[in-house]
Design a protein around this motif. Structure first.
Motif, PDB file in Angstrom:
ATOM      1  N   GLY A  52       0.790  -1.217   0.000  1.00 26.01           N
ATOM      2  CA  GLY A  52       0.000   0.000   0.000  1.00 26.01           C
ATOM      3  C   GLY A  52       0.824   1.269   0.000  1.00 26.01           C
ATOM      4  N   ILE A  53       1.226   1.733  -1.200  1.00 26.54           N
ATOM      5  CA  ILE A  53       1.995   2.965  -1.363  1.00 26.54           C
ATOM      6  C   ILE A  53       1.047   4.083  -1.779  1.00 26.54           C
ATOM      7  N   GLY A  54       1.230   5.274  -1.185  1.00 29.18           N
ATOM      8  CA  GLY A  54       0.381   6.402  -1.536  1.00 29.18           C
ATOM      9  C   GLY A  54       0.992   7.716  -1.114  1.00 29.18           C
ATOM     10  N   TYR A  55       0.218   8.790  -1.255  1.00 35.53           N
ATOM     11  CA  TYR A  55       0.708  10.123  -0.935  1.00 35.53           C
ATOM     12  C   TYR A  55       1.135  10.265   0.528  1.00 35.53           C
ATOM     13  N   LEU A  56       0.525   9.503   1.402  1.00 34.22           N
ATOM     14  CA  LEU A  56       0.802   9.631   2.835  1.00 34.22           C
ATOM     15  C   LEU A  56       1.869   8.665   3.322  1.00 34.22           C
ATOM     16  N   SER A  57       2.505   7.927   2.426  1.00 33.77           N
ATOM     17  CA  SER A  57       3.476   6.904   2.849  1.00 33.77           C
ATOM     18  C   SER A  57       4.633   7.482   3.651  1.00 33.77           C
ATOM     19  N   ARG A  58       5.184   8.604   3.204  1.00 29.49           N
ATOM     20  CA  ARG A  58       6.347   9.161   3.895  1.00 29.49           C
ATOM     21  C   ARG A  58       5.979   9.638   5.300  1.00 29.49           C
ATOM     22  N   LYS A  59       4.751  10.050   5.488  1.00 28.60           N
ATOM     23  CA  LYS A  59       4.314  10.574   6.781  1.00 28.60           C
ATOM     24  C   LYS A  59       3.794   9.471   7.706  1.00 28.60           C
ATOM     25  N   TYR A  60       2.968   8.551   7.170  1.00 29.95           N
ATOM     26  CA  TYR A  60       2.279   7.581   8.012  1.00 29.95           C
ATOM     27  C   TYR A  60       2.530   6.129   7.627  1.00 29.95           C
ATOM     28  N   GLY A  61       3.518   5.870   6.777  1.00 28.98           N
ATOM     29  CA  GLY A  61       3.829   4.495   6.418  1.00 28.98           C
ATOM     30  C   GLY A  61       2.912   3.954   5.339  1.00 28.98           C
ATOM     31  N   PRO A  78       8.190   7.725  -3.927  1.00 29.98           N
ATOM     32  CA  PRO A  78       9.133   7.693  -2.803  1.00 29.98           C
ATOM     33  C   PRO A  78       8.588   6.839  -1.665  1.00 29.98           C
ATOM     34  N   ILE A  79       9.427   5.973  -1.136  1.00 29.48           N
ATOM     35  CA  ILE A  79       8.997   5.136   0.011  1.00 29.48           C
ATOM     36  C   ILE A  79      10.058   5.189   1.110  1.00 29.48           C
ATOM     37  N   ASP A  80      10.482   6.418   1.410  1.00 25.85           N
ATOM     38  CA  ASP A  80      11.398   6.619   2.527  1.00 25.85           C
ATOM     39  C   ASP A  80      10.588   7.105   3.720  1.00 25.85           C
ATOM     40  N   GLY A  81      11.138   7.917   4.560  1.00 30.88           N
ATOM     41  CA  GLY A  81      10.400   8.460   5.694  1.00 30.88           C
ATOM     42  C   GLY A  81       9.872   7.374   6.617  1.00 30.88           C
ATOM     43  N   ALA A  82       8.571   7.435   6.909  1.00 29.97           N
ATOM     44  CA  ALA A  82       7.968   6.498   7.857  1.00 29.97           C
ATOM     45  C   ALA A  82       8.061   5.054   7.393  1.00 29.97           C
ATOM     46  N   VAL A  83       8.050   4.826   6.079  1.00 23.73           N
ATOM     47  CA  VAL A  83       8.151   3.449   5.574  1.00 23.73           C
ATOM     48  C   VAL A  83       9.451   2.814   6.033  1.00 23.73           C
ATOM     49  N   ARG A  84      10.520   3.581   6.041  1.00 24.10           N
ATOM     50  CA  ARG A  84      11.832   3.043   6.388  1.00 24.10           C
ATOM     51  C   ARG A  84      12.024   2.907   7.889  1.00 24.10           C
ATOM     52  N   ARG A  85      11.143   3.509   8.666  1.00 27.39           N
ATOM     53  CA  ARG A  85      11.262   3.387  10.122  1.00 27.39           C
ATOM     54  C   ARG A  85      10.587   2.132  10.658  1.00 27.39           C
ATOM     55  N   VAL A  86      10.097   1.302   9.764  1.00 26.41           N
ATOM     56  CA  VAL A  86       9.577  -0.018  10.128  1.00 26.41           C
ATOM     57  C   VAL A  86      10.600  -1.052   9.681  1.00 26.41           C
ATOM     58  N   ALA A  87      10.937  -1.964  10.557  1.00 31.83           N
ATOM     59  CA  ALA A  87      11.945  -2.970  10.233  1.00 31.83           C
ATOM     60  C   ALA A  87      11.439  -3.894   9.124  1.00 31.83           C
ATOM     61  N   PRO A  88      12.325  -4.350   8.233  1.00 31.24           N
ATOM     62  CA  PRO A  88      11.904  -5.235   7.142  1.00 31.24           C
ATOM     63  C   PRO A  88      11.196  -6.496   7.620  1.00 31.24           C
ATOM     64  N   GLU A  89      11.544  -6.992   8.807  1.00 33.14           N
ATOM     65  CA  GLU A  89      10.932  -8.217   9.310  1.00 33.14           C
ATOM     66  C   GLU A  89       9.684  -7.953  10.159  1.00 33.14           C
ATOM     67  N   ALA A  90       9.302  -6.673  10.342  1.00 32.23           N
ATOM     68  CA  ALA A  90       8.154  -6.357  11.194  1.00 32.23           C
ATOM     69  C   ALA A  90       6.827  -6.680  10.524  1.00 32.23           C
ATOM     70  N   THR A  91       6.795  -6.652   9.185  1.00 29.54           N
ATOM     71  CA  THR A  91       5.630  -7.056   8.411  1.00 29.54           C
ATOM     72  C   THR A  91       6.132  -7.891   7.240  1.00 29.54           C
ATOM     73  N   ALA A  92       5.228  -8.453   6.469  1.00 28.70           N
ATOM     74  CA  ALA A  92       5.642  -9.256   5.318  1.00 28.70           C
ATOM     75  C   ALA A  92       6.248  -8.403   4.200  1.00 28.70           C
TER      76      ALA A  92
END
Length: 502
Positions: free
Chosen positions: A144-153, A354-368
């Protein structure tokens, strides 16, 4: 009237069972992508969860395939299947908002336009897609990538719980408190683990946003893209904007001579203080000669449906490819510019999200969803009206993707992959694939749910790594305040503060 083959199912459900020969069959069998021409044995227009329980048990007993249609936006046509049973949730589009708890409960047929309409009434939103007609469930299950990804994952980072009918016809709820391993798998593992019958999301305060759209000559896309790359990296998480390559759309703020010509576009929104919004767009106005631009405050749902008339049109022919980029390199940008003249139609889009910001603050193993250490998700979504052009346009997408893939990661964004990307599934799910295969064996050992980007069940006896118990960091804390990143560049061309087309 249909045959008596499905009479037993008709007696067990409240929804309508439609078979070939029924007046409603042609409308019921068609899906978003006009290239998909499958003929299911029956379509069940789901009325309630009890229908799903009965249908799964019935299909297993009959030995037929099942396809699940939520929002119906699947480009590969995974919402239908030849000679099988389609569970059609298109009538189940309800959204219930709890503004005090900042939660929303969503039925599986809801689109993001449905969701945003309901939540915006309370000044709230979650990360959704770029197109309003995209289904909530399908987008979320694939990440689920969207306009709010950098802010809210990602959308899946905001999922709180899901009700699921499993392959054995039983019903469970998956959340941080129960069936935790299934909850982990649903957040990025797509529709491999069951039929999701409702989802609950965490909401965030998003109301009016400052929208910006800028068009440039696609021939200058490498220079524009390089400026965009530096700009978006320096911007606070409140800025959500993508780089794209299109045919110039027939909008009033783009001169008519550029309609149908290859253009580069920067589009998105600033979700922070509205008065601060114009200053954040200024640097991109220096990136090149701006052909046309639009800046204005508007409700978030209005932006989410703005491009539906271009890229959200059902019935067009469609073929998609996707990747992940660690960085938006000069080589990737030059490739985009080289292939921009071949963009099939005004309905097509090549975007770099862009999928940086909040997306990157979740560990790769925290979700699928494993690709948390990359900066961009490029997608090539070609759509065109004339079936006689299919071979030529599919060839353009494949050639473009092959050239771009040289500079990309092994995997790609699941939601923008086509049916012929099945061979990439292990690369796409990356470091989490082995664990997902073990969970597939636990929840769907016979691979009953295989009309999807399919995860094969792991062999019996394969051990799974432990599922992290902690909540993702993005749901515990907000992003870095925007005050720490104020830009100081003055505009030289269009003025974002004017709130109108220029």
């Amino acid at each position: 009237m249909g045959s008596d083959r499905f009479d037993v199912l008709r007696e067990q459900v409240r929804g309508q069972v439609i078979e070939e020969g029924d007046a409603e069959y042609e409308a019921a069998r068609h899906v978003y992508n006009g290239m998909i021409d499958r003929r299911p044995a029956a379509v069940l227009q789901v009325s309630q969860v009890a229908d799903v329980l009965a249908a799964v048990r019935f299909a297993r007993g009959l030995g037929i395939e099942v396809a699940v249609r939520g929002g119906g936006h699947s480009a590969p046509g995974f919402g239908t299947v030849d000679d099988g049973l389609v569970l059609d949730f298109s009538a189940r589009r309800g959204v219930r908002v709890d503004p005090a708890a900042r939660l929303a409960r969503v039925e599986p047929g809801a689109t993001w336009a449905d969701y945003n309409h309901a939540t915006h009434a309370f000044g709230l939103a979650s990360t959704g897609g770029i197109i309003g007609s995209t289904g909530v469930a399908g987008l979320t299950l694939g990440g689920g990538i969207g306009y709010l990804s950098r802010k809210y994952g990602l959308s899946c980072d905001n999922l709180v719980s899901a009700d699921v009918v499993l392959a054995d016809g039983t019903f469970v709820t998956a959340s941080e408190a129960e069936n935790v391993d299934l909850f982990w798998a649903l957040r990025g593992g797509s529709g491999n683990f069951g039929v999701v019958t409702s989802m609950e999301f965490r909401l965030h305060p998003v109301d009016m946003v400052h929208v910006g759209i800028m068009f440039f000559d696609a021939a200058t896309g490498a220079e524009v893209g390089a400026a965009y790359r530096e700009w978006i990296a320096a911007e606070p998480d409140e800025m959500g904007a993508f780089l794209g390559f299109h045919q110039g759309p027939p909008v009033p703020f783009l001169p008519e001579e550029w309609h149908g010509k290859p253009v580069a576009v920067i589009a998105g929104m600033w979700t922070g203080d509205l008065d601060a919004g114009p200053a954040h767009w200024h640097p991109m106005l220096d990136a090149g000669q701006v052909l046309g631009s639009f800046f204005a405050p508007m409700p978030y749902p209005a932006l989410n449906i703005m491009f539906d008339g271009l890229s959200g049109v059902p019935g067009l022919q469609g073929y998609w490819k996707a990747d992940f980029l660690r960085t938006l390199s000069d080589d990737a940008l030059r490739t985009a510019v080289a292939y921009a003249p071949g963009i099939p139609s005004v309905h097509s889009a090549n975007h770099f999200y862009p999928i940086d910001g909040a997306v990157r603050r979740v560990a790769p193993e925290a979700t699928a969803f494993a690709y948390r250490d990359v900066d961009f998700a490029p997608v090539i979504a070609a759509q065109w009206p004339d079936p006689s052009e299919n071979d030529r346009n599919i060839a353009w997408v494949r050639e473009y993707w092959t050239a771009l893939h040289e500079f990309s990661e092994a995997g790609g964004y699941l939601n923008f992959q086509d049916a012929d990307d099945q061979a990439r599934i292990e690369d796409t799910l990356g470091s989490n694939y082995a664990r997902l295969a073990v969970l597939k064996a636990k929840y769907d050992p016979d691979n009953f749910f295989h009309v999807n980007q399919n995860i094969k069940p792991a062999p019996a006896g394969t051990a799974a790594a432990a599922v992290p118990a902690e909540r993702p960091a993005v749901l515990q804390a907000e992003a870095v305040p925007e005050e720490a990143h104020q830009p100081d560049t003055e505009p030289r061309t269009a003025n974002p503060a004017e709130g109108a087309a220029t």
